[in-house]
Scaffold this active site. Sequence first.
Site, PDB file in Angstrom:
ATOM      1  N   GLU A 175      59.348  59.480  -8.106  1.00 28.72           N
ATOM      2  CA  GLU A 175      59.393  58.077  -7.900  1.00 28.72           C
ATOM      3  C   GLU A 175      58.187  57.334  -7.687  1.00 28.72           C
ATOM      4  OE1 GLU A 175      62.460  57.242  -4.832  1.00 28.72           O
ATOM      5  OE2 GLU A 175      63.972  57.382  -6.507  1.00 28.72           O
ATOM      6  N   GLU A 248      68.922  61.339 -10.406  1.00 21.66           N
ATOM      7  CA  GLU A 248      69.463  60.974  -9.144  1.00 21.66           C
ATOM      8  C   GLU A 248      70.611  60.005  -9.244  1.00 21.66           C
ATOM      9  OE1 GLU A 248      67.390  59.741  -5.697  1.00 21.66           O
ATOM     10  OE2 GLU A 248      65.804  61.468  -5.935  1.00 21.66           O
TER      11      GLU A 248
END
Length: 339
Positions: A175, A248
Site C-alpha cells: 500500500e 485485499e
Amino acid sequence: VAGSSGQKHEKQVPGEPYTVGYSARGLLIDGMPRVLTAGSMHYPRSAPGMWDSLMKKAKAGGLNTIDTYVFWNMHEPTKGHYDFATDRANLPLFLETAQRNGLFVVLRIGPYVCAEWNFGGFPQWLRHEQDIVFRTNSEPFMREMKRFVGKVLDVAKPYMPERGGAVVALQIENEYGDHQWEFGKDGDRYAEWCGETAHSFNASVPWVMCHQYSRVPYVIPTQNNFYCDQYLDKYHRDHPDFPDMWTEMWPAWFQRWGEPAPHRPIEDVAYAVAKWFAHGGTYVAYYMYQGGTNFGRTSGPFIQTSYDYEGFLDEYGLENWPKYLHMADLHKHLLEHSD
C-alpha cells in the site's frame, strides 16, 4: 500425458513443475488463465498444528489459493540471525502444507506489511541503522530491505513452480501509494526501485504491488478495499495487458481495544465479490479468511489480542456460519463457470 498403460495422466499442480505468467485474463498456470479465490491466513497468528486443518477447511470452502504476509521481525529479530524453523516462524512448513493440500500461495514479502502488526513487521534493530529513513529513497533502508527479500526468496526457492511448489505470485512493499506523496521525488524513486529490485531477483512468478497508483516497472498493481469493481474501467484503460487482482477484500475489519466488534453482512460480501468478477476480475483474496491471534506482543498499537476480523474461519479455526457456507456456494458456482 499418456502413461505406459495408455491412461491419461492428469498433472498435479502444485506438485509437479509448472509455469506461471499473466495476461489480461488472469494469472496463467501452464499458459492457461485461472480464476483464483484466495484467503489470507498469517502463519504467525495460528499454531503450526492448526495449519493443515485451516487449509483443508479453506479448500472445502471453495478456495484454491492461500495468501500470507512475511513478517520480518519474526524471522530476523537480531540482525543477521534468521529463524525460519521455530514454531510459528516455520514458513517452509506453511508452504509445504499448502502444497500438500493442493493450494497455491501468494507470498506478500513486503517487507513492510502493516497488518496491524508490531512496527508494521519491521525488526526493532532496523531503526538504529545509521542515517536510515524508512520506505523512501534511503540507501541504508533499501540495502537492508533488499537483503531480507533476497533471504526470503532463498527460503522459498523449493516452493516455486519450477519445483512443483505452491507459490504463484510475490508482493513487494505494501500500500505504498497511500504514502508515496509524503516523500515527493524520493518516494517516486523508491517506488520505481521496488519494481526494479523485484525484477532483479529473476523469480519465476509475477510480482504485485497493492494500492500502487504511480506506474512502477515489472509489477502488477492491485486493489485493496471493501468494494473494487468501481476501479476496473480505469484500470483496464491504464493497464490493458494486466490481470484484475483484488489483493485485499475486507469481509469486516480488525478491532481495537474498547471498540465494538466490526460486522459486515455476508450478503454484502458476496455482492461485492460477484460484481468484481462480473466486471472482469480474475483474482480475489479475502483479508482475512482466518484472522487468528496476536500472540505475545505482536499486535500493533491498541489492537486487540484477537485478530478474528469476522472472517470465514474464526480465531480458533471454526467455521463462521453463515459467512463460510454462503461464500463456499458462491465459489462453487464461480469456479464451475470460470471458463
